[in-house]
Design a protein around this motif. Structure first.
Motif, short mmCIF file in Angstrom:
data_model
loop_
_atom_site.label_atom_id
_atom_site.label_comp_id
_atom_site.label_asym_id
_atom_site.label_seq_id
_atom_site.Cartn_x
_atom_site.Cartn_y
_atom_site.Cartn_z
N LEU A 16 112.98 -16.66 69.64
CA LEU A 16 113.71 -17.06 70.43
C LEU A 16 113.71 -16.46 72.14
N ILE A 17 113.42 -15.64 71.82
CA ILE A 17 112.35 -14.93 73.84
C ILE A 17 111.29 -15.26 73.41
N MET A 19 109.75 -18.24 72.92
CA MET A 19 110.39 -19.31 72.99
C MET A 19 110.12 -19.50 74.17
N CYS A 20 111.27 -19.07 75.23
CA CYS A 20 111.89 -18.30 76.16
C CYS A 20 110.90 -18.14 77.40
N MET A 23 108.40 -21.21 77.82
CA MET A 23 108.87 -22.41 78.42
C MET A 23 109.08 -22.10 80.14
N THR A 24 108.97 -20.69 80.41
CA THR A 24 109.43 -20.22 81.55
C THR A 24 107.81 -20.60 82.20
#
Length: 135
Positions: A16-17, A19-20, A23-24
């Motif tokens: 999840l980190i 992915m974030c 995406m950022t």
């Protein structure tokens, strides 16, 4: 010694980190491209300058002058009359003229409409394979 330890171990394994972060990065790049495109449109050297008229009378005068020039050109250079061959019916000429006009060609650009009696044409072959018998 410390540099080797950091290079061999990942900073995080949490998906999840990761992915974030990804995406950022993607959205930051997209937003910066958007601003770059807006900047290019703002300073576009190929864009024609906008002409703002001060009065509507100027527009009317310009329209009258344009109409006068067009009428003068039509009287000086009349379009040639279309040549109609004997074998073509007026209905076919009307259909051909309408289709050419719909395409955007003026009557002065069309020189002639002729019937092509080519027995080996691709159009005729396609019509015969499609089942059209009056070709």
């Amino acid at each position: 010694m410390k540099g080797d330890f950091l290079m061999s171990q990942p900073v995080t394994t949490n998906p999840l980190i990761i992915m974030c972060i990804n995406m950022t990065v993607v959205f930051v790049v997209l937003i910066s491209l958007s601003f770059l495109i807006k900047l290019i449109h703002a300073i576009d050297p190929t864009k024609e300058p906008e002409i703002q008229s001060k009065d509507t009378e100027d527009e009317e005068d310009t329209a009258k002058e344009t109409a006068a020039i067009i009428s003068r050109l039509k009287t000086e250079n009349p379009e040639p009359a279309p040549v109609i061959e004997e074998g073509i019916s007026p209905e076919i000429i009307a259909v051909i003229t309408a289709s050419i006009a719909a395409y955007g060609v003026t009557a002065g650009q069309v020189r002639a409409v002729r019937v092509v009696n080519n027995k080996n044409s691709a159009w005729r072959s396609n019509a015969l394979t499609s089942g059209l018998t009056n070709v």
